[in-house]
Design a protein around this motif. Structure first.
Motif: not given
Length: 459
Positions: A154-170, A406-413
């Protein structure tokens, strides 16, 4: 169904009306809000999204796994309309209403395990994840939380901390919540390589060893994990990984939280992805497909954990809004009545067959993976496992221009992901895959004709 279930391009994508709306957007919406598609929707249903220029686009995104039963499912529309005519809001914390209770009862029934359960409703996946951690901390008296490499929560403060990927989320949004630690995820393609056979139990042992050393089970309130990672790249852990982690949690009094925000509600060919591994979480977090597009999320879990929180410690003004609850009950009814768990399996088999055939002649597809109607291809540079995000962007953009969402995803996009509504027809899936094959051929200078001929012969 009122919308013609076929792809149609009346204009270039984007068309003139979409271009005009995008110009208006620049003066009204901040640049930090991104959009995958350059078009503006006016109607959607089945497997089709119609834009303002009259183009009919094949929907392989479902609003990021939200419109599982379709974007205008008849039961959902009727249920929301009926509730709308009664009342839109009273706040469950002020004057409760039966639809909230009915959703809680349904989730207590549907989620894995036959133990005594309780459910609390919220608005978004991130909000539900945060509250699951609140519950775990309250029940255990501990503070530390472990999440995993490639995770998204997620994108809240705690869930950003849990999220691994820097861009674009953190990026640029810290500092983040403390007492969050990260463990290595089972990633079969990269753990074992193309020809390797990853060992889920061994991967879990590595993760547990690091958790013991860096955190210590006596300090750990919860371990939170996606049974199939979503934004991280649709990573399906090796068999045995989830079960070993869940057992370790049980042995050490750690709350095992399954984040099924993207994987829940028939998406993976089971009602919940945990079921594929026979894992029963202590707490399960759901959202997205729960209410067919209306904002709703939930935490469902063991009664003794859920009841550990003091009165007033859980809630929110809009949590379990009556319109969203009506939609959720109708969506669940649609899934069960129309056999959408089985339909997800059929769609998945179709996608895997077509994508595997493509991968057999195009070595830039490093892996086809996923479960049910949650399938992805990871793109790599020729002869390596090096991620190729540029190719993923090129293929996705070309598919968009030809009317396929179609969507993209992944740590490296570098991952293309496919999340069609479970109401999509086989014909639309085949049409979308035909487009994808032609796009891959065009994206391979000097090899386009070879790939096109080979995929035709395989098909």
């Amino acid at each position: 169904m009122s919308i013609d279930q076929s792809r149609l391009l009346r204009t270039a994508v984007p068309g003139p009306r979409s271009v005009a709306l995008t110009e208006r957007r620049r003066a009204a919406v901040p640049a930090g809000v991104g959009s995958t598609m350059p078009v503006w929707a006016v109607e959607a249903g089945g497997g089709i999204v119609v834009d303002v220029d009259g183009n009919r686009l094949i929907d392989l995104g479902s609003g990021i796994a939200v419109t599982t039963v379709g974007a205008s499912a008849p039961r959902v529309v009727a249920a929301v309309r009926e509730q709308l005519e009664s009342f839109t809001h009273t706040c469950f914390m002020v004057t409760p209403y039966e639809p909230y209770l009915a959703v809680a009862e349904a989730l207590n029934r549907l989620t894995p395990g036959d133990h005594d359960k309780r459910t609390v409703l919220f608005n978004s996946g991130a909000e539900a994840v945060e509250n699951a951690i609140k519950i775990a901390r309250s029940a255990t008296g501990r503070t530390a939380v472990v999440a995993f490499d490639h995770a998204y929560h997620g994108r809240t403060n705690l869930t950003m901390a849990l999220t691994a990927k820097n861009l674009p989320y953190k990026h640029g949004f810290g500092p983040f919540a403390s007492e969050v630690y990260r463990a290595p995820m089972s990633y079969p393609l990269r753990d074992g390589g193309i020809d390797g056979t990853p060992d889920g139990a061994a991967a879990a042992a590595r993760a547990i060893d690091l958790i013991d050393k860096r955190v210590g089970s006596d300090n750990l309130a919860a371990l939170v994990i996606e049974p199939i990672q979503g934004e991280g790249g649709f990573i399906v852990p090796a068999p045995g990984f989830l079960a070993a982690l869940a057992q370790w949690c049980r042995d050490h009094g750690v709350v095992f939280i399954a984040d099924e925000v993207q994987t829940g509600f028939a998406r993976t060919g089971a009602m919940f992805a945990c079921e594929h591994e026979g894992v029963v979480p202590d707490l399960i977090v759901t959202a997205k497909g729960i209410a067919a597009g209306l904002p709703l999320s939930a935490v469902t879990g063991r009664a003794e954990l859920m009841d550990a929180v003091h009165v007033g410690g859980l809630g929110g003004t809009y949590g379990g809004n009556p319109l969203a609850c009506a939609a959720a009950l109708a969506a669940i009814d649609t899934i069960e009545t129309d056999g959408l768990v089985e339909r997800a399996q059929e769609i998945g088999a179709l996608l895997v067959d077509r994508l595997t055939a493509l991968a057999s002649v195009d070595p830039r597809i490093g892996q086809v993976r996923g479960r049910g109607a949650m399938i992805a291809v990871e793109l790599v540079r020729l002869g390596t496992l090096e991620p190729d995000p540029a190719l993923a962007r090129e293929v996705a953009a070309a598919a968009h221009r030809q009317g396929v969402i179609v969507l993209t995803c992944g740590t490296w996009g570098n991952v293309l992901r496919f999340l069609p509504p479970l109401t999509i027809s086989d014909a639309l899936v085949h049409d979308a895959m035909d487009v994808l094959e032609s796009v891959f051929a065009d994206a391979a200078p000097g090899a386009g004709a070879r790939i096109a001929r080979a995929t035709a012969s395989v098909g």
